[in-house]
Motif scaffolding. Structure first.
Motif, PDB file in Angstrom:
ATOM      1  N   ARG A 161       1.005  -1.316  -0.258  1.00 48.78           N
ATOM      2  CA  ARG A 161       0.195   0.117  -0.072  1.00 48.78           C
ATOM      3  C   ARG A 161       0.853   1.561  -0.132  1.00 48.78           C
ATOM      4  O   ARG A 161       0.392   2.377   1.153  1.00 48.78           O
ATOM      5  N   SER A 162       1.640   1.144  -1.033  1.00 50.73           N
ATOM      6  CA  SER A 162       2.694   2.107  -1.226  1.00 50.73           C
ATOM      7  C   SER A 162       2.134   3.908  -0.958  1.00 50.73           C
ATOM      8  O   SER A 162       1.637   3.603  -2.008  1.00 50.73           O
ATOM      9  N   GLY A 163       2.760   4.242   0.218  1.00 48.55           N
ATOM     10  CA  GLY A 163       2.527   6.024  -0.091  1.00 48.55           C
ATOM     11  C   GLY A 163       3.435   6.838  -1.717  1.00 48.55           C
ATOM     12  O   GLY A 163       2.635   7.459  -1.555  1.00 48.55           O
ATOM     13  N   VAL A 164       4.112   5.907  -1.565  1.00 55.76           N
ATOM     14  CA  VAL A 164       5.080   7.377  -2.740  1.00 55.76           C
ATOM     15  C   VAL A 164       4.138   6.474  -3.717  1.00 55.76           C
ATOM     16  O   VAL A 164       4.036   7.107  -4.514  1.00 55.76           O
ATOM     17  N   ARG A 165       3.301   5.400  -3.811  1.00 55.02           N
ATOM     18  CA  ARG A 165       3.028   5.109  -5.376  1.00 55.02           C
ATOM     19  C   ARG A 165       1.675   5.993  -5.362  1.00 55.02           C
ATOM     20  O   ARG A 165       1.785   6.339  -6.636  1.00 55.02           O
ATOM     21  N   LYS A 166       1.418   6.104  -4.801  1.00 49.17           N
ATOM     22  CA  LYS A 166       0.395   6.743  -4.073  1.00 49.17           C
ATOM     23  C   LYS A 166       0.309   7.989  -4.678  1.00 49.17           C
ATOM     24  O   LYS A 166      -0.785   9.037  -4.722  1.00 49.17           O
ATOM     25  N   ALA A 167       1.234   8.509  -4.027  1.00 47.61           N
ATOM     26  CA  ALA A 167       1.368  10.100  -3.489  1.00 47.61           C
ATOM     27  C   ALA A 167       1.877  10.568  -5.278  1.00 47.61           C
ATOM     28  O   ALA A 167       0.981  11.719  -5.312  1.00 47.61           O
ATOM     29  N   LEU A 168       2.168   9.530  -6.155  1.00 46.53           N
ATOM     30  CA  LEU A 168       2.607  10.094  -7.362  1.00 46.53           C
ATOM     31  C   LEU A 168       1.532   9.518  -8.389  1.00 46.53           C
ATOM     32  O   LEU A 168       1.347   9.540  -9.659  1.00 46.53           O
ATOM     33  N   GLY A 169       0.428   8.823  -8.225  1.00 45.85           N
ATOM     34  CA  GLY A 169      -0.437   8.212  -9.157  1.00 45.85           C
ATOM     35  C   GLY A 169       0.043   7.262 -10.158  1.00 45.85           C
ATOM     36  O   GLY A 169      -0.904   7.376 -11.337  1.00 45.85           O
ATOM     37  N   VAL A 170       0.510   6.476  -9.578  1.00 48.87           N
ATOM     38  CA  VAL A 170       1.538   4.868  -9.971  1.00 48.87           C
ATOM     39  C   VAL A 170       0.248   4.150 -10.410  1.00 48.87           C
ATOM     40  O   VAL A 170       0.382   3.816  -9.271  1.00 48.87           O
ATOM     41  N   PRO A 171      -0.005   3.405 -11.291  1.00 48.93           N
ATOM     42  CA  PRO A 171      -1.000   2.756 -11.160  1.00 48.93           C
ATOM     43  C   PRO A 171      -0.429   1.431 -10.549  1.00 48.93           C
ATOM     44  O   PRO A 171       0.383   0.739 -10.643  1.00 48.93           O
ATOM     45  N   PHE A 172      -1.099   1.197  -9.805  1.00 47.96           N
ATOM     46  CA  PHE A 172      -1.261  -0.697  -9.681  1.00 47.96           C
ATOM     47  C   PHE A 172      -2.081  -1.981  -9.861  1.00 47.96           C
ATOM     48  O   PHE A 172      -2.717  -2.417  -9.916  1.00 47.96           O
ATOM     49  N   PRO A 173      -1.630  -2.153 -11.058  1.00 46.75           N
ATOM     50  CA  PRO A 173      -2.785  -3.409 -11.914  1.00 46.75           C
ATOM     51  C   PRO A 173      -2.787  -4.596 -11.309  1.00 46.75           C
ATOM     52  O   PRO A 173      -1.364  -4.603 -11.259  1.00 46.75           O
ATOM     53  N   GLY A 174      -3.992  -5.248 -11.600  1.00 44.96           N
ATOM     54  CA  GLY A 174      -3.999  -6.602 -11.154  1.00 44.96           C
ATOM     55  C   GLY A 174      -4.919  -6.832 -11.448  1.00 44.96           C
ATOM     56  O   GLY A 174      -6.302  -6.261 -11.139  1.00 44.96           O
ATOM     57  N   ARG A 175      -5.113  -8.355  -9.924  1.00 41.93           N
ATOM     58  CA  ARG A 175      -6.593  -8.562 -10.041  1.00 41.93           C
ATOM     59  C   ARG A 175      -6.185  -8.522  -8.074  1.00 41.93           C
ATOM     60  O   ARG A 175      -5.702  -8.484  -7.357  1.00 41.93           O
ATOM     61  N   PRO A 176      -7.792  -8.274  -7.469  1.00 40.12           N
ATOM     62  CA  PRO A 176      -8.015  -7.489  -6.060  1.00 40.12           C
ATOM     63  C   PRO A 176      -7.670  -9.266  -5.830  1.00 40.12           C
ATOM     64  O   PRO A 176      -7.827 -10.026  -5.824  1.00 40.12           O
ATOM     65  N   GLY A 177      -7.575  -8.994  -3.764  1.00 35.89           N
ATOM     66  CA  GLY A 177      -8.434 -10.080  -3.187  1.00 35.89           C
ATOM     67  C   GLY A 177      -9.374 -10.641  -3.025  1.00 35.89           C
ATOM     68  O   GLY A 177     -10.466 -10.222  -3.480  1.00 35.89           O
ATOM     69  N   THR A 178      -9.166 -12.222  -3.413  1.00 35.72           N
ATOM     70  CA  THR A 178     -10.450 -12.746  -2.785  1.00 35.72           C
ATOM     71  C   THR A 178     -11.380 -13.096  -1.460  1.00 35.72           C
ATOM     72  O   THR A 178     -12.233 -13.883  -0.858  1.00 35.72           O
ATOM     73  N   TYR A 179     -10.320 -13.062  -1.095  1.00 33.44           N
ATOM     74  CA  TYR A 179     -10.793 -13.318   0.836  1.00 33.44           C
ATOM     75  C   TYR A 179      -9.321 -12.328   1.397  1.00 33.44           C
ATOM     76  O   TYR A 179      -8.477 -11.986   1.365  1.00 33.44           O
ATOM     77  N   LEU A 180      -9.387 -12.459   2.893  1.00 33.79           N
ATOM     78  CA  LEU A 180      -9.055 -11.503   3.953  1.00 33.79           C
ATOM     79  C   LEU A 180      -8.730 -13.248   4.902  1.00 33.79           C
ATOM     80  O   LEU A 180      -9.778 -13.776   5.059  1.00 33.79           O
ATOM     81  N   ALA A 181      -7.420 -12.979   5.629  1.00 36.07           N
ATOM     82  CA  ALA A 181      -6.770 -13.823   6.328  1.00 36.07           C
ATOM     83  C   ALA A 181      -6.041 -13.547   7.524  1.00 36.07           C
ATOM     84  O   ALA A 181      -6.069 -12.460   7.178  1.00 36.07           O
ATOM     85  N   VAL A 182      -6.503 -13.842   8.144  1.00 34.53           N
ATOM     86  CA  VAL A 182      -4.784 -13.526   8.891  1.00 34.53           C
ATOM     87  C   VAL A 182      -4.034 -13.885   9.723  1.00 34.53           C
ATOM     88  O   VAL A 182      -3.799 -15.963   9.261  1.00 34.53           O
ATOM     89  N   LEU A 183      -2.853 -13.235  10.202  1.00 32.72           N
ATOM     90  CA  LEU A 183      -1.739 -14.119  10.253  1.00 32.72           C
ATOM     91  C   LEU A 183      -1.212 -13.003  11.596  1.00 32.72           C
ATOM     92  O   LEU A 183      -1.587 -12.886  12.286  1.00 32.72           O
TER      93      LEU A 183
END
Length: 505
Positions: A161-183
């Motif tokens: 969830r890079s703050g740098v990537r978001k600040a520059l508006g750099v896209p992060f293409p791909g597939r969203p998650g299908t589940y949430l798990a716990v570590l």
């Protein structure tokens, strides 16, 4: 307010950022690491060091302090898709056929200690709020009240969830998650017979029951690393990655999978993760570069994430250092994207395949596929292919050159030099390129740049390194090799010029 000036600013003090800080500091590059957390996250997280990562760390003298902190237990082979056949790295001729297991925070501790000893600085509690790149550098603003940072280059190593990537508006293409798990890192006050007592092949540590899938890894004494998820029912609509994980939730999952006799004694830390798959399209945006999870994320199968990021740092470090110091040929820094983007794309590809095979509730067709794939893994050729894939030992960069060794690693051989016995890995401690002459092919008057070390050495008679002379990059990959003196005279100067401008350092 005055600016803080540095050659390179790294955002993120995880394994990727700290490895890169070490590599840059080793090359004499002024480096500042900005980390949003005020103290290190002491969660076990990704702590499996695969074979090729271990070799790279060994080449800088970083592996041994990590091995001293390793989680006790028998050596266990790597895995593919949680299937019950261990991967054998023996055919790849490595000293580290089994992953080295230790908590991620201890890996970070070793890396930070070594990087700061070389002069790198780490500024904690400094979340990035603005990134302003221009033709000559980057200006970074943070939340900690400190002065803005002005650097010639910025490397974003600040996670999925890079703050740098978001600040520059750099896209992060791909597939969203299908589940949430716990570590979670937990302690048990009582354990049923279903709870594993020692670390073993991963299929012996996984279990599913009563709507949950789970993996429980013993860490010693009453401590365990627990990973679990739910199936057969929808997650609450308000559940997100940032939703706190309560002790009651963890205790309920433990009882469901391991029985009422298994009692939670305490939770040291816990977080949620997903199986999202994404990758930035370009690892370099002018003066800003991306590495580790800031550049790529994938399902956590096969213990790939930490290793992928650390190897990004080893690939980038010497190239960025050469660029900053002014002795890199044109285009060298761009080879970081050219070499590492396909590597991560391949990891995203095979973790997607593992995701299907590891489904806790496979369809009849997937179950049949899993049975056949398990049988295939028992075949030596299939096992070797997968072990090379997961460990990184099969990695081959597309480096120009006619010799079949170009772009490949060389196993860590014992060598005899005029100064005495050594190992190939020990030659890379200074972070230089190494021109290894094992057949007396390099003339005595050869002219080399300051960061190329000529080493004349002999391996044991039974060891064939594959060439009479080899030029190995600082990250240990062959960028030129030859078997006769004429090739050395004609080709070696061009090979060196392709990586280091001929001149003083």
């Amino acid at each position: 307010m005055n600016e803080t000036e540095t050659d390179v600013v790294i955002v993120g003090a995880g394994p990727t950022g700290l490895t890169l800080a070490y590599e840059l500091a080793l090359a004499g590059v002024e480096t500042l690491v900005l980390e949003k957390l005020t103290s290190r996250n002491r969660q076990t997280k990704g702590g499996a060091i695969q074979a090729r990562t271990a070799e790279l760390l060994e080449s800088r003298g970083l592996l041994e302090p990590m091995r001293r902190r390793a989680i006790p237990g028998p050596p266990v082979g790597a895995n593919f898709a949680l299937l019950p056949v261990p991967l054998d790295c023996g055919p790849w001729d490595t000293r580290y056929p089994s992953p080295v297991m230790l908590p991620q925070w201890e890996i970070e501790e070793v890396l930070e200690e070594r990087a700061t000893a070389l002069g790198a600085r780490v500024r904690r509690g400094a979340a990035v709020t603005a990134v302003e790149p221009d033709d000559d550098g980057v200006t970074v603003t943070t939340t900690d009240g400190g002065p803005p940072v002005r650097a010639r280059y910025l490397v974003a190593c600040d996670g999925g969830r890079s703050g740098v990537r978001k600040a520059l508006g750099v896209p992060f293409p791909g597939r969203p998650g299908t589940y949430l798990a716990v570590l979670a890192d937990i302690r048990l006050s009582a354990a049923s017979a279903l709870v594993p007592r020692e670390r073993g092949q991963i299929s012996t540590l996984t279990r599913q029951a009563n709507g949950y899938w789970s993996m429980l890894i013993p860490l010693g004494d009453d401590r365990y690393r627990l990973t679990y998820g739910a199936y057969g029912r929808e997650d609450p609509t308000d559940l997100t990655r940032d939703t706190p994980v309560g002790e009651d939730e963890i205790a309920a999952a433990l009882r469901a999978v391991y029985g009422e006799e298994t009692v939670l004694g305490g939770v040291d830390n816990a977080s949620r993760f997903s199986d999202a798959t994404r990758q930035v399209e370009r690892y370099r945006e002018g003066r800003v570069l991306f590495a580790g999870d800031a550049a790529h994320i994938h399902p956590p199968l096969g213990a790939q994430g930490l290793n992928l990021g650390v190897q990004d740092a080893f690939n980038l470090g010497w190239k960025l250092a050469a660029t900053v110091r002014g002795h890199a040929p044109a285009g060298l820094l761009d080879t970081y994207h050219a070499e590492r983007h396909p590597v991560a794309a391949r990891v995203l590809h095979h973790t997607s395949a593992q995701r299907v095979l590891a489904d806790p509730r496979p369809s009849e067709d997937v179950a049949a596929l899993r049975d056949i794939f398990t049988d295939l893994m028992r075949l030596p050729d299939t096992n070797r292919y997968l072990s090379g894939l997961i460990s990184g030992l099969a990695l081959h960069y597309d480096v120009s050159g006619a010799h079949p060794l170009t772009g490949r690693r060389v196993p860590d051989a014992e060598l005899t030099t005029p100064d005495g016995p050594t190992r190939l890995s020990a030659l890379f401690g200074p972070g230089h390129a190494v021109l290894l002459d094992v057949a007396g092919l390099i003339p005595d008057d050869v002219r080399l740049p300051g960061r190329v070390d000529l080493v004349r050495a002999k391996p044991p008679a039974e060891v064939d390194l594959g060439a009479g002379a080899l030029l190995l990059r600082p990250d240990g990959y062959v960028c030129w090799a030859a078997d006769d003196a004429e090739a050395c005279r004609e080709e070696l100067p061009r090979a060196i010029a392709a990586y280091l401008v001929d001149g003083t350092d």
